[in-house]
Design a protein around this motif. Structure first.
Motif, PDB file in Angstrom:
ATOM      1  N   ASP A   8      47.428  40.813  54.314  1.00 46.32           N
ATOM      2  CA  ASP A   8      46.987  42.077  53.726  1.00 46.32           C
ATOM      3  C   ASP A   8      45.818  41.797  52.790  1.00 46.32           C
ATOM      4  O   ASP A   8      45.826  40.820  52.027  1.00 46.32           O
ATOM      5  N   ASP A   9      44.790  42.667  52.818  1.00 43.61           N
ATOM      6  CA  ASP A   9      43.600  42.538  51.976  1.00 43.61           C
ATOM      7  C   ASP A   9      43.361  43.861  51.249  1.00 43.61           C
ATOM      8  O   ASP A   9      43.350  44.917  51.884  1.00 43.61           O
ATOM      9  N   THR A  10      43.130  43.794  49.934  1.00 39.44           N
ATOM     10  CA  THR A  10      42.864  44.975  49.122  1.00 39.44           C
ATOM     11  C   THR A  10      41.778  44.639  48.108  1.00 39.44           C
ATOM     12  O   THR A  10      41.867  43.603  47.428  1.00 39.44           O
ATOM     13  N   PHE A  11      40.772  45.508  48.002  1.00 41.18           N
ATOM     14  CA  PHE A  11      39.714  45.302  47.018  1.00 41.18           C
ATOM     15  C   PHE A  11      40.045  46.064  45.740  1.00 41.18           C
ATOM     16  O   PHE A  11      40.352  47.258  45.781  1.00 41.18           O
ATOM     17  N   VAL A  12      39.975  45.354  44.609  1.00 38.91           N
ATOM     18  CA  VAL A  12      40.263  45.957  43.304  1.00 38.91           C
ATOM     19  C   VAL A  12      39.095  45.637  42.380  1.00 38.91           C
ATOM     20  O   VAL A  12      38.641  44.487  42.303  1.00 38.91           O
ATOM     21  N   VAL A  13      38.604  46.648  41.664  1.00 47.06           N
ATOM     22  CA  VAL A  13      37.503  46.452  40.724  1.00 47.06           C
ATOM     23  C   VAL A  13      38.082  45.896  39.427  1.00 47.06           C
ATOM     24  O   VAL A  13      38.389  46.627  38.480  1.00 47.06           O
ATOM     25  N   LEU A  19      43.854  40.104  37.314  1.00 53.69           N
ATOM     26  CA  LEU A  19      44.807  40.377  38.390  1.00 53.69           C
ATOM     27  C   LEU A  19      45.850  39.276  38.509  1.00 53.69           C
ATOM     28  O   LEU A  19      47.007  39.544  38.855  1.00 53.69           O
ATOM     29  N   ALA A  20      45.460  38.037  38.238  1.00 52.27           N
ATOM     30  CA  ALA A  20      46.405  36.936  38.351  1.00 52.27           C
ATOM     31  C   ALA A  20      47.574  37.104  37.391  1.00 52.27           C
ATOM     32  O   ALA A  20      48.723  36.768  37.720  1.00 52.27           O
ATOM     33  N   GLU A  62      51.710  33.530  50.045  1.00 53.19           N
ATOM     34  CA  GLU A  62      50.524  33.074  49.317  1.00 53.19           C
ATOM     35  C   GLU A  62      49.742  34.269  48.792  1.00 53.19           C
ATOM     36  O   GLU A  62      49.629  35.307  49.458  1.00 53.19           O
ATOM     37  N   LEU A  63      49.197  34.088  47.592  1.00 51.78           N
ATOM     38  CA  LEU A  63      48.295  35.057  46.983  1.00 51.78           C
ATOM     39  C   LEU A  63      46.966  34.357  46.737  1.00 51.78           C
ATOM     40  O   LEU A  63      46.912  33.322  46.083  1.00 51.78           O
ATOM     41  N   TRP A  64      45.875  34.941  47.268  1.00 52.10           N
ATOM     42  CA  TRP A  64      44.531  34.379  47.073  1.00 52.10           C
ATOM     43  C   TRP A  64      43.653  35.479  46.483  1.00 52.10           C
ATOM     44  O   TRP A  64      43.490  36.553  47.078  1.00 52.10           O
ATOM     45  N   LEU A  65      43.096  35.192  45.308  1.00 59.54           N
ATOM     46  CA  LEU A  65      42.219  36.139  44.619  1.00 59.54           C
ATOM     47  C   LEU A  65      40.783  35.673  44.807  1.00 59.54           C
ATOM     48  O   LEU A  65      40.354  34.685  44.206  1.00 59.54           O
ATOM     49  N   GLU A  66      40.036  36.425  45.610  1.00 58.14           N
ATOM     50  CA  GLU A  66      38.667  36.042  45.962  1.00 58.14           C
ATOM     51  C   GLU A  66      37.676  36.931  45.208  1.00 58.14           C
ATOM     52  O   GLU A  66      37.626  38.143  45.434  1.00 58.14           O
ATOM     53  N   VAL A  74      42.032  40.960  47.025  1.00 61.48           N
ATOM     54  CA  VAL A  74      43.376  40.396  46.894  1.00 61.48           C
ATOM     55  C   VAL A  74      43.916  40.141  48.300  1.00 61.48           C
ATOM     56  O   VAL A  74      44.165  41.086  49.063  1.00 61.48           O
ATOM     57  N   HIS A  75      44.084  38.869  48.637  1.00 58.83           N
ATOM     58  CA  HIS A  75      44.634  38.483  49.933  1.00 58.83           C
ATOM     59  C   HIS A  75      46.107  38.098  49.746  1.00 58.83           C
ATOM     60  O   HIS A  75      46.428  37.269  48.889  1.00 58.83           O
TER      61      HIS A  75
END
Length: 218
Positions: A8-13, A19-20, A62-66, A74-75
């Motif tokens: 799942d991918d979500t863009f957050v400003v 976010l972490a 897994e959580l990956w913050l790009e 947010v992956h």
């Protein structure tokens, strides 16, 4: 391959570090997926975290913050299998959907909370560079022109040396060798006149192509 394989991918400003602090907390995932427990084994700080999944399903998450321009993508990845044997096909499809809907609903709720009051299209800090990436990797100013441009509607320039208008080249008359006495003919070119001289004979003919009503000078 795991029976439940979710991405799942979500863009957050918002910045990754902010976010972490929310997305690595156990409370967030307990509310999102109550049927499983996440045990962290790799804390990546502002880049995210990795967990072992326990409970009704076992596997990894897994959580990956790009970082991405003025926000973060947010992956979320989940790869698990039922802890107690296989599930019927319809039950497995329903479980997959429940996991996917739960994580997307939680991400949208977090996005609405963090971005509340933000003017649409305005980020928390100014963007650097153009809004859209360039479509060509080579700047237009660095391209070498292929040649002098030809104005639209003008004919293409002729190929070869141009011939001045009104001054055509005089045609050369071919005289059979049998009409001239002697051997070893020689052709002497003079401006505007082509003279054929035959060695051993006093025979000169004017062959400049002009018809003056009489034979050429002898």
């Amino acid at each position: 391959m795991s029976l439940v394989d979710l991405a799942d991918d979500t863009f957050v400003v918002a910045e990754p570090a902010r976010l972490a602090r929310r997305l690595t907390a156990a409370e967030f995932w307990r509310a999102c997926w109550p049927s499983v427990r996440l045990d962290p084994y790799h804390d990546r700080g502002a880049e995210g975290m990795r967990w072992y999944v326990r409970g009704e399903f076992t596997g990894t998450a897994e959580l990956w913050l790009e970082p991405c321009r003025d926000g973060t993508v947010v992956h979320v990845f989940l790869r698990v299998d039922p802890a107690r044997g296989q599930l019927p096909g319809r039950r497995l499809a329903r479980v997959r959907r429940e996991f996917a809907v739960a994580v997307k609903s939680a991400m949208f709720a977090l996005k609405d909370e963090i971005e509340a009051g933000r003017t649409v299209g305005v980020g928390p800090r100014p963007l650097l560079g153009p809004a859209e990436p360039p479509t060509c990797s080579v700047p237009a100013g660095d391209l070498e022109p292929a040649g002098d441009p030809v104005p639209a509607g003008d004919p293409q320039p002729p190929v070869g040396d141009p011939v001045p208008a009104g001054d055509p080249q005089p045609p050369v008359e071919k005289v059979p060798s049998g009409e001239l006495a002697g051997d070893d003919p020689k052709v002497v070119d003079q401006p505007g006149v082509h003279v054929v001289t035959v060695a051993g004979a006093q025979d000169r003919r004017r062959v400049d192509g002009r018809d003056d009503g009489g034979p050429g000078a002898r």
